[in-house]
Design a protein around this motif. Sequence first.
Motif, PDB file in Angstrom:
ATOM      1  N   ARG A 266       0.836  -1.217   0.000  1.00 50.39           N
ATOM      2  CA  ARG A 266       0.000   0.000   0.000  1.00 50.39           C
ATOM      3  C   ARG A 266       0.867   1.262   0.000  1.00 50.39           C
TER       4      ARG A 266
ATOM      5  N   THR B 222      -9.588   3.928  -3.489  1.00 49.32           N
ATOM      6  CA  THR B 222      -9.704   2.529  -3.889  1.00 49.32           C
ATOM      7  C   THR B 222      -8.437   1.759  -3.569  1.00 49.32           C
TER       8      THR B 222
ATOM      9  N   GLU C 236      -6.541   1.994  -1.143  1.00 48.57           N
ATOM     10  CA  GLU C 236      -6.497   1.639   0.278  1.00 48.57           C
ATOM     11  C   GLU C 236      -7.339   0.416   0.601  1.00 48.57           C
ATOM     12  N   THR C 237      -8.260   0.062  -0.293  1.00 45.28           N
ATOM     13  CA  THR C 237      -9.136  -1.075  -0.016  1.00 45.28           C
ATOM     14  C   THR C 237      -8.703  -2.348  -0.726  1.00 45.28           C
TER      15      THR C 237
ATOM     16  N   THR D  58      -6.879  -5.781  -1.719  1.00 41.77           N
ATOM     17  CA  THR D  58      -6.353  -6.912  -0.959  1.00 41.77           C
ATOM     18  C   THR D  58      -5.937  -8.020  -1.921  1.00 41.77           C
TER      19      THR D  58
ATOM     20  N   ASP E 186     -16.046  -4.535  -8.261  1.00 40.19           N
ATOM     21  CA  ASP E 186     -16.633  -4.630  -6.911  1.00 40.19           C
ATOM     22  C   ASP E 186     -17.913  -3.864  -6.918  1.00 40.19           C
TER      23      ASP E 186
END
Length: 131
Positions: free
Chosen positions: A50, A79, A81-82, A84, A131
Amino acid sequence: MRMLRMSVVPVLVALTAFPSLAAAEQRHAVAPAALAAAVAGHTAKQDADRESIRQALARPEVSEIAAKTGIDMTRVAATAETLTGADLERAAAAARQVNDSLVGGASNVVISTTTIIIALLVVILIIVAVD
């Protein structure tokens, strides 16, 4: 037959009512310390990924290219930061390429760097759209 049932039922009740010694001595296949270390390592890698993305998105060259292509940098940063898993790894790899290409404040943005920057931004936006 009834006598057999009357003798088996109390034995089964007694066996299920008291935990066995083997169950009481639960042994883990992996030590709790090893699990904690693995989780900490995974978290540290995600934090580093990140941070690479944040550094790439903070570059003025990236902002300039995003403005030229009409990409909203606030949305891209939020986005990022979210992200994974595999999405985070792909975006971080692209961000590291951007950071490596522009290391030392290089002001020359060549086509390959521009392409990498646009790819990074598009990957993040596609992830948002899915998403």
